[in-house]
Write a protein that holds these residues in place. Structure first.
Motif, PDB file in Angstrom:
ATOM      1  N   GLU A  40       0.834  -1.209   0.000  1.00  0.00           N
ATOM      2  CA  GLU A  40       0.000   0.000   0.000  1.00  0.00           C
ATOM      3  C   GLU A  40       0.867   1.256   0.000  1.00  0.00           C
ATOM      4  OE1 GLU A  40      -3.155   0.376   2.940  1.00  0.00           O
ATOM      5  OE2 GLU A  40      -3.377  -1.805   2.889  1.00  0.00           O
ATOM      6  N   VAL A  41       1.911   1.255   0.824  1.00  0.00           N
ATOM      7  CA  VAL A  41       2.793   2.424   0.901  1.00  0.00           C
ATOM      8  C   VAL A  41       3.477   2.658  -0.443  1.00  0.00           C
ATOM      9  CG1 VAL A  41       4.918   3.306   1.952  1.00  0.00           C
ATOM     10  CG2 VAL A  41       3.155   2.256   3.384  1.00  0.00           C
ATOM     11  N   VAL A  42       4.030   1.602  -1.032  1.00  0.00           N
ATOM     12  CA  VAL A  42       4.730   1.729  -2.308  1.00  0.00           C
ATOM     13  C   VAL A  42       3.776   2.192  -3.396  1.00  0.00           C
ATOM     14  CG1 VAL A  42       5.936   0.435  -4.124  1.00  0.00           C
ATOM     15  CG2 VAL A  42       6.525   0.069  -1.727  1.00  0.00           C
ATOM     16  N   PHE A  43       2.587   1.604  -3.456  1.00  0.00           N
ATOM     17  CA  PHE A  43       1.619   2.008  -4.473  1.00  0.00           C
ATOM     18  C   PHE A  43       1.177   3.445  -4.254  1.00  0.00           C
ATOM     19  CE2 PHE A  43      -2.607   2.470  -6.289  1.00  0.00           C
ATOM     20  CZ  PHE A  43      -2.339   2.103  -7.602  1.00  0.00           C
ATOM     21  N   GLY A  44       0.989   3.823  -3.017  1.00  0.00           N
ATOM     22  CA  GLY A  44       0.608   5.210  -2.717  1.00  0.00           C
ATOM     23  C   GLY A  44       1.673   6.196  -3.177  1.00  0.00           C
ATOM     24  N   GLN A  45       2.935   5.868  -2.933  1.00  0.00           N
ATOM     25  CA  GLN A  45       4.036   6.732  -3.382  1.00  0.00           C
ATOM     26  C   GLN A  45       4.071   6.811  -4.908  1.00  0.00           C
ATOM     27  OE1 GLN A  45       7.328   4.809  -1.473  1.00  0.00           O
ATOM     28  NE2 GLN A  45       7.138   6.017   0.412  1.00  0.00           N
ATOM     29  N   TRP A  46       3.875   5.684  -5.572  1.00  0.00           N
ATOM     30  CA  TRP A  46       3.869   5.677  -7.037  1.00  0.00           C
ATOM     31  C   TRP A  46       2.700   6.509  -7.559  1.00  0.00           C
ATOM     32  CZ3 TRP A  46       0.068   3.850 -10.377  1.00  0.00           C
ATOM     33  CH2 TRP A  46       0.419   3.858 -11.724  1.00  0.00           C
ATOM     34  N   ALA A  47       1.515   6.349  -6.955  1.00  0.00           N
ATOM     35  CA  ALA A  47       0.341   7.089  -7.409  1.00  0.00           C
ATOM     36  C   ALA A  47       0.546   8.586  -7.235  1.00  0.00           C
ATOM     37  CB  ALA A  47      -0.900   6.615  -6.662  1.00  0.00           C
ATOM     38  N   GLU A  48       1.158   8.995  -6.135  1.00  0.00           N
ATOM     39  CA  GLU A  48       1.436  10.419  -5.923  1.00  0.00           C
ATOM     40  C   GLU A  48       2.446  10.938  -6.949  1.00  0.00           C
ATOM     41  OE1 GLU A  48       2.723  11.158  -1.944  1.00  0.00           O
ATOM     42  OE2 GLU A  48       0.840  10.448  -1.068  1.00  0.00           O
ATOM     43  N   THR A  50       3.082   9.833  -9.918  1.00  0.00           N
ATOM     44  CA  THR A  50       2.654   9.769 -11.322  1.00  0.00           C
ATOM     45  C   THR A  50       1.247  10.301 -11.533  1.00  0.00           C
ATOM     46  OG1 THR A  50       1.772   7.547 -11.047  1.00  0.00           O
ATOM     47  CG2 THR A  50       4.079   7.734 -11.739  1.00  0.00           C
ATOM     48  N   ASP A  51       0.664  10.930 -10.514  1.00  0.00           N
ATOM     49  CA  ASP A  51      -0.699  11.439 -10.601  1.00  0.00           C
ATOM     50  C   ASP A  51      -1.654  10.309 -10.995  1.00  0.00           C
ATOM     51  OD1 ASP A  51      -2.753  13.284 -10.429  1.00  0.00           O
ATOM     52  OD2 ASP A  51      -2.515  13.975 -12.500  1.00  0.00           O
ATOM     53  N   GLY A  52      -1.534   9.216 -10.280  1.00  0.00           N
ATOM     54  CA  GLY A  52      -2.408   8.068 -10.525  1.00  0.00           C
ATOM     55  C   GLY A  52      -2.103   7.343 -11.814  1.00  0.00           C
ATOM     56  N   GLY A  53      -0.881   7.462 -12.323  1.00  0.00           N
ATOM     57  CA  GLY A  53      -0.489   6.772 -13.546  1.00  0.00           C
ATOM     58  C   GLY A  53      -0.653   7.638 -14.782  1.00  0.00           C
ATOM     59  N   ARG A  54      -1.085   8.910 -14.623  1.00  0.00           N
ATOM     60  CA  ARG A  54      -1.270   9.792 -15.780  1.00  0.00           C
ATOM     61  C   ARG A  54       0.031  10.452 -16.241  1.00  0.00           C
ATOM     62  NH1 ARG A  54      -6.188   9.854 -13.325  1.00  0.00           N
ATOM     63  NH2 ARG A  54      -6.017  11.454 -11.752  1.00  0.00           N
ATOM     64  N   ARG A  55       1.053  10.472 -15.365  1.00  0.00           N
ATOM     65  CA  ARG A  55       2.349  11.041 -15.724  1.00  0.00           C
ATOM     66  C   ARG A  55       3.413   9.975 -15.620  1.00  0.00           C
ATOM     67  NH1 ARG A  55       3.996  15.124 -11.689  1.00  0.00           N
ATOM     68  NH2 ARG A  55       2.548  14.062 -10.371  1.00  0.00           N
TER      69      ARG A  55
END
Length: 114
Positions: A40-48, A50-55
Motif C-alpha cells: 500500500e505504501v509503495v503504491f501510494g508513493q507511485w500514485a502520488e 505519477t498522478d495516478g499513472g497519468r504522468r
C-alpha cells in the motif's frame, strides 16, 4: 478426586495444542498483513509521483537487450537432409560411393587400405 485432576490436565494439554496452532496461524496472518501494508505504501508513493499513472514516474526503462546475431551455418554433405549415400540399385558398385564410404566398405569387406 483423580478424575478431576486427569480431566484438568487433558483440557490444559488440548488447549495448549490449540493455542500453538492459533499462534502459528496468527504469525502467518501478521506477515501477510505486513506485506500488504508495505505494498500500500509503495503504491501510494507511485500514485502520488505519477498522478495516478497519468504522468511518467521519471524512472528510466531499461534498454532492451539487442537480438543476438544469427549463427552462420555452412551446408556440407549430410546437412539439411542431403543424401550422403545414393539409393542402392541393381549392378551398383562401390565406385558410386564417396571416398570416405568406399574406405569404410573396404574395411568391412576385409581389404587392406593404404
Amino acid at each position: 478426586m483423580t478424575d478431576v485432576l486427569t480431566w484438568t490436565v487433558q483440557q490444559r494439554l488440548e488447549l495448549e495444542g490449540r493455542a500453538e496452532l492459533l499462534r502459528k496461524e496468527l504469525s502467518g496472518i501478521e506477515s501477510q498483513l505486513a506485506r500488504l501494508e508495505a505494498a500500500e505504501v509503495v503504491f501510494g508513493q507511485w500514485a502520488e509521483a505519477t498522478d495516478g499513472g497519468r504522468r511518467s514516474s521519471g524512472i528510466a526503462e531499461p534498454e532492451p537487450e539487442p537480438e543476438p546475431e544469427p549463427e552462420r551455418v555452412v551446408a556440407g554433405p549430410g546437412a539439411g537432409g542431403m543424401r550422403l549415400v545414393p539409393d542402392r540399385s541393381e549392378g551398383m558398385g562401390v565406385e558410386s560411393l564417396t571416398p570416405e564410404y568406399r574406405r569404410i566398405m573396404e574395411i568391412v569387406a576385409g581389404r587392406r587400405v593404404r
